[in-house]
Structure formats: structure tokens, C-alpha cells
Design a protein around this motif. Structure first.
Motif, PDB file in Angstrom:
ATOM      1  N   LEU A   1      40.154  25.575  33.149  1.00 58.76           N
ATOM      2  CA  LEU A   1      39.184  26.256  34.013  1.00 58.76           C
ATOM      3  C   LEU A   1      37.800  25.621  33.955  1.00 58.76           C
ATOM      4  O   LEU A   1      37.433  24.981  32.975  1.00 58.76           O
ATOM      5  CB  LEU A   1      39.068  27.727  33.595  1.00 58.76           C
ATOM      6  CG  LEU A   1      40.365  28.509  33.419  1.00 58.76           C
ATOM      7  CD1 LEU A   1      40.047  29.931  32.951  1.00 58.76           C
ATOM      8  CD2 LEU A   1      41.191  28.525  34.695  1.00 58.76           C
TER       9      LEU A   1
ATOM     10  N   HIS B   1      33.110  28.853  35.603  1.00 60.69           N
ATOM     11  CA  HIS B   1      33.159  30.137  36.298  1.00 60.69           C
ATOM     12  C   HIS B   1      34.471  30.886  36.053  1.00 60.69           C
ATOM     13  O   HIS B   1      34.609  32.041  36.450  1.00 60.69           O
ATOM     14  CB  HIS B   1      32.996  29.924  37.807  1.00 60.69           C
ATOM     15  CG  HIS B   1      31.794  29.120  38.183  1.00 60.69           C
ATOM     16  ND1 HIS B   1      30.506  29.571  37.995  1.00 60.69           N
ATOM     17  CD2 HIS B   1      31.693  27.880  38.713  1.00 60.69           C
ATOM     18  CE1 HIS B   1      29.662  28.641  38.415  1.00 60.69           C
ATOM     19  NE2 HIS B   1      30.352  27.609  38.848  1.00 60.69           N
ATOM     20  N   GLY B   2      35.450  30.206  35.443  1.00 65.99           N
ATOM     21  CA  GLY B   2      36.747  30.821  35.220  1.00 65.99           C
ATOM     22  C   GLY B   2      37.755  30.497  36.302  1.00 65.99           C
ATOM     23  O   GLY B   2      38.808  31.125  36.395  1.00 65.99           O
ATOM     24  N   ASN B   3      37.436  29.496  37.145  1.00 69.47           N
ATOM     25  CA  ASN B   3      38.350  29.064  38.203  1.00 69.47           C
ATOM     26  C   ASN B   3      39.053  27.770  37.802  1.00 69.47           C
ATOM     27  O   ASN B   3      38.465  26.915  37.130  1.00 69.47           O
ATOM     28  CB  ASN B   3      37.580  28.820  39.505  1.00 69.47           C
ATOM     29  CG  ASN B   3      36.847  30.051  39.988  1.00 69.47           C
ATOM     30  OD1 ASN B   3      37.401  31.146  40.009  1.00 69.47           O
ATOM     31  ND2 ASN B   3      35.583  29.885  40.370  1.00 69.47           N
ATOM     32  N   SER B   4      40.290  27.608  38.258  1.00 72.66           N
ATOM     33  CA  SER B   4      41.037  26.383  37.974  1.00 72.66           C
ATOM     34  C   SER B   4      40.293  25.176  38.536  1.00 72.66           C
ATOM     35  O   SER B   4      40.034  25.095  39.736  1.00 72.66           O
ATOM     36  CB  SER B   4      42.436  26.466  38.599  1.00 72.66           C
ATOM     37  OG  SER B   4      43.102  25.217  38.498  1.00 72.66           O
TER      38      SER B   4
ATOM     39  N   SER C   1      41.083  33.715  42.683  1.00 75.90           N
ATOM     40  CA  SER C   1      41.470  32.990  41.476  1.00 75.90           C
ATOM     41  C   SER C   1      41.773  33.954  40.341  1.00 75.90           C
ATOM     42  O   SER C   1      41.448  35.138  40.403  1.00 75.90           O
ATOM     43  CB  SER C   1      40.351  32.042  41.054  1.00 75.90           C
ATOM     44  OG  SER C   1      39.200  32.785  40.664  1.00 75.90           O
TER      45      SER C   1
ATOM     46  N   ALA D   1      41.565  29.281  29.170  1.00 75.99           N
ATOM     47  CA  ALA D   1      40.977  30.550  28.707  1.00 75.99           C
ATOM     48  C   ALA D   1      41.579  30.931  27.362  1.00 75.99           C
ATOM     49  O   ALA D   1      42.796  30.940  27.206  1.00 75.99           O
ATOM     50  CB  ALA D   1      41.226  31.639  29.739  1.00 75.99           C
TER      51      ALA D   1
ATOM     52  N   VAL E   1      42.104  33.808  35.753  1.00 79.95           N
ATOM     53  CA  VAL E   1      41.873  32.967  34.581  1.00 79.95           C
ATOM     54  C   VAL E   1      43.174  32.448  33.974  1.00 79.95           C
ATOM     55  O   VAL E   1      43.150  31.673  33.017  1.00 79.95           O
ATOM     56  CB  VAL E   1      41.042  33.701  33.506  1.00 79.95           C
ATOM     57  CG1 VAL E   1      39.636  33.969  34.013  1.00 79.95           C
ATOM     58  CG2 VAL E   1      41.717  34.980  33.045  1.00 79.95           C
TER      59      VAL E   1
ATOM     60  N   GLN F   1      46.545  37.583  36.425  1.00 79.58           N
ATOM     61  CA  GLN F   1      45.199  37.966  36.040  1.00 79.58           C
ATOM     62  C   GLN F   1      44.470  38.568  37.256  1.00 79.58           C
ATOM     63  O   GLN F   1      44.979  39.461  37.889  1.00 79.58           O
ATOM     64  CB  GLN F   1      44.466  36.772  35.427  1.00 79.58           C
ATOM     65  CG  GLN F   1      45.129  36.245  34.152  1.00 79.58           C
ATOM     66  CD  GLN F   1      45.198  37.287  33.044  1.00 79.58           C
ATOM     67  OE1 GLN F   1      44.298  38.091  32.864  1.00 79.58           O
ATOM     68  NE2 GLN F   1      46.295  37.294  32.295  1.00 79.58           N
ATOM     69  N   SER F   2      43.315  38.044  37.622  1.00 85.82           N
ATOM     70  CA  SER F   2      42.512  38.671  38.676  1.00 85.82           C
ATOM     71  C   SER F   2      43.112  38.592  40.073  1.00 85.82           C
ATOM     72  O   SER F   2      42.668  39.297  40.979  1.00 85.82           O
ATOM     73  CB  SER F   2      41.111  38.052  38.698  1.00 85.82           C
ATOM     74  OG  SER F   2      40.349  38.501  37.600  1.00 85.82           O
TER      75      SER F   2
ATOM     76  N   CYS G   1      47.540  42.528  35.446  1.00 87.37           N
ATOM     77  CA  CYS G   1      46.989  41.198  35.191  1.00 87.37           C
ATOM     78  C   CYS G   1      48.013  40.299  34.501  1.00 87.37           C
ATOM     79  O   CYS G   1      47.932  39.067  34.583  1.00 87.37           O
ATOM     80  CB  CYS G   1      45.734  41.293  34.325  1.00 87.37           C
ATOM     81  SG  CYS G   1      44.294  41.973  35.176  1.00 87.37           S
TER      82      CYS G   1
ATOM     83  N   TYR H   1      34.730  34.737  41.862  1.00 86.50           N
ATOM     84  CA  TYR H   1      33.699  35.140  40.909  1.00 86.50           C
ATOM     85  C   TYR H   1      32.308  34.738  41.408  1.00 86.50           C
ATOM     86  O   TYR H   1      32.040  34.768  42.609  1.00 86.50           O
ATOM     87  CB  TYR H   1      34.000  34.562  39.519  1.00 86.50           C
ATOM     88  CG  TYR H   1      35.402  34.807  39.029  1.00 86.50           C
ATOM     89  CD1 TYR H   1      35.990  36.063  39.139  1.00 86.50           C
ATOM     90  CD2 TYR H   1      36.173  33.780  38.490  1.00 86.50           C
ATOM     91  CE1 TYR H   1      37.283  36.299  38.693  1.00 86.50           C
ATOM     92  CE2 TYR H   1      37.481  34.009  38.047  1.00 86.50           C
ATOM     93  CZ  TYR H   1      38.025  35.269  38.154  1.00 86.50           C
ATOM     94  OH  TYR H   1      39.302  35.489  37.719  1.00 86.50           O
TER      95      TYR H   1
END
Length: 337
Positions: A312, A315-318, A289, A58, A291, A96-97, A225, A273
Motif C-alpha cells: 500500500l 493513504h492505504g491504497n494499493s 479501495s 498493512a 487495505v 476490508q473497506s 471486512c 480515503y
């Protein structure tokens, strides 16, 4: 009649044998969980290491873009609270999230679930985590896992200035039994200086009467975050919610089956997400998850899983993290479905 009796008897024997074999297989799969070891995790990690070259770190938050894309770690806290680690387990990264599930717990403990969700939904979404969704029409966030709902949730935590953030930080320190956990000031400053989209959500909710405070409340969200931890810490968080908010060492200070159910249900519904639906089908476990490259996973009643790899997917997932989790789930039949 005798022929029919024989057939019914044969069917009965067949069904009994079939059920017996299934029971044996299930028992074997359950027993297999106790064979999880660092060697197991290491094997899975090495198999999936290559995914770290296929994802993208990210960079919409400039400070996050400095992360080493090749870093990777895998951690499990088993049913007895024993920790297994492999990879770059000492590498710190920001929540983060993932911090959203801790803020939700703090807010619900203070105000009650009914109050927290009076102006926020339990819905999933096919939209990205930073989508405005229906804020511009109803002003009501879809869920506490998307940014708008998370900003709103943090604003509900009582206390002036940074007190809401301190409560989230203290809860993370408690759950992980790690008082050294703190937030990254450089990531916080980077998030604050570039977080105009989040700022827009904040003011839309303020305009709609959901939020009455000032930007200190938004700063608390940016700070939560930016909390730094490791894959092991994430596994301990996963364990905590998997065991009705009982810590990995047995400390039951915050024990609550209802809070755990709420958090895990939100993780399963919206924790990954817009990938959450497919993830539920493939992995079948409450997960959250971030970012920063981490994923915290709860295996209800059994264990916690923590993974880290900052590259990532779309979708912003590892990416590597997802595949490590998927392989572990398949190997030990961990899905709740």
C-alpha cells in the motif's frame, strides 16, 4: 464584405473539420474498448509490477501483515460481461473497506436513502479512513466510506446477531455469482482483537444515540471486512454498479439506477480515503479501495475493473493497483470527465 464572407466561410470549414476530427478520435477511442484483452492487461501489469516493492503491506491488523507483498492481479469485466484476467487471479484477499459499498447498498434497500443519511453526511474528507472526524462534537459520521460511517451503516441493517453480516455476505455472493465466497475467521479474530479504535467510534456513536445495539453490530462490521475474494470478484462488483445494479450475466433482480448513482457517487467522493480528490482528477472513475490490497472500479455504463496488490501507499491504497488502473484509463480514455 466578400473578404469577410470568405473569412467566415473558412472559419466554418475549419470548425467543421475540427469537430469532425474530434468525433472520429472519440469514436476511435470508444471502439478501442473492445480491443481490451488479457494480453493488454498483462502488459500493463508487468509494467507496474515493480510498484509492489515500493509499498508496504498493512500490519496494524496482524493477520494482514502475512500477505505476500509480491502478489498482483488484474481483472476486467467488459461491457458484454466477458471476464479478462491476468496475474495472481486465484489469490484470495479480504475486502476490508470495499465491503462498505455493499453494506451501504443493503442498508439503503432496507431503510431508504433518506433514513440512512439522516444522521450521516455525504462529505469527502482530507482525513485518513480511521479518523474520528467530527464524532466527538456533532456525533455525525462524515460519510459511509470512512470507518465511523461504515460501522454506523452496518448497524442500520436489520436482524439480530450476525444477520446483518450474512446479508452483506449473501449480496457479495450474488453480485459475483460465487457461492464459495466466505470470510476469513483468522482475519476477523485479528481485527476484533486489535480494533480498539473502531470500538471507540462505535461507543462514541452509541453515546450520541446513533447506535442502540451491542457489540454484535461491531462484530458484523469486522466480519464483513474479512470477506475473502479475488480480483475477478472485484471486477464483477465494479461492473454491477456500473450497470445500474445489473449483474455481469444480465441478472437484473436488484436493478436500480438510483442505488447505483448513490454508490458510485460515494465511491468517487470518498472511496479512496483522503486521496479521493487527487484520484478523481487523475483516474476520474468511481472506485473503492481496501487495505487488503484490492480496488474495485466502476466505468459507468461500460465495465468493471478489479486489481489486487497488497503493498500500500501512505493513504492505504494499493500502489501497483492504482498505477495499473491509471494506465488502463489513459490507454482507453475511460475517465468520466
Amino acid at each position: 464584405m466578400k473578404k469577410n464572407s470568405f473569412l467566415f466561410s473558412a472559419k466554418g470549414i475549419f470548425m467543421a473539420t475540427f469537430l469532425s476530427i474530434n468525433a472520429m478520435v472519440d469514436a476511435q477511442q470508444t471502439a478501442d474498448i473492445s480491443t481490451i484483452s488479457e494480453k493488454t492487461l498483462s502488459s500493463i501489469l508487468e509494467k507496474n509490477r515493480t510498484y509492489s516493492t515500493q509499498g508496504k503491506v498493512a500490519d496494524y491488523i496482524p493477520e494482514l501483515g502475512k500477505m505476500d507483498a509480491k502478489a498482483i492481479a488484474f481483472s476486467v469485466v467488459d461491457q458484454n460481461g466477458k471476464v479478462f484476467n491476468t496475474g495472481d487471479v486465484h489469490k484470495k484477499f479480504t475486502m476490508q473497506s470495499i465491503s462498505k459499498i455493499i453494506a451501504l447498498m443493503v442498508a439503503v434497500r432496507e431503510r431508504g436513502e433518506a433514513d440512512v443519511f439522516a444522521k450521516m453526511g455525504y462529505f469527502g474528507s482530507e482525513k485518513p479512513f480511521n479518523h474520528f472526524s467530527n464524532l466527538e462534537t456533532t456525533g455525525k459520521p462524515l460519510n459511509p466510506m470512512m470507518n465511523a460511517g461504515a460501522i454506523y451503516t452496518t448497524s442500520l441493517i436489520s436482524g439480530a446477531g450476525e444477520q446483518a453480516f450474512i446479508k452483506v455476505l449473501d449480496m457479495v455472493r450474488y453480485i459475483t455469482k460465487n457461492q464459495n465466497i466466505d470470510y476469513s475467521k483468522s482475519v476477523y479474530e485479528s481485527e476484533k482483537s486489535t480494533g480498539h479504535r473502531n470500538r471507540g467510534m462505535f461507543y462514541l456513536m452509541k453515546n450520541n444515540g446513533l447506535i442502540s445495539g451491542n457489540e454484535d453490530q461491531l462484530d458484523n462490521y469486522f466480519k464483513q471486512c474479512s470477506i475473502e475474494l479475488t480480483a475477478e470478484d472485484l471486477a464483477k462488483i465494479g461492473y454491477f454498479f456500473a450497470h445500474q445494479c445489473v449483474r455481469f450475466d444480465g441478472d437484473s433482480k436488484y436493478k436500480s439506477a438510483e442505488v447505483a448513482k448513490l454508490i458510485e457517487s460515494q465511491m468517487l467522493t470518498a472511496g479512496m480515503y483522503e486521496f479521493s480528490g487527487e484520484y478523481s482528477r487523475m483516474v476520474g472513475l468511481p472506485s473503492k479501495s481496501g487495505v487488503g490490497g484490492g480496488i474495485a472500479v466502476s466505468v459507468p455504463g461500460k465495465m468493471g475493473i478489479g486489481v489486487f496488490s497488497p503493498a500500500l501507499d501512505q493513504h492505504g491504497n494499493s500502489l501497483a493497483g492504482y498505477h495499473m488502473i491509471l494506465d488502463l484509463v489513459k490507454q482507453y480514455n475511460l475517465s468520466i470527465f
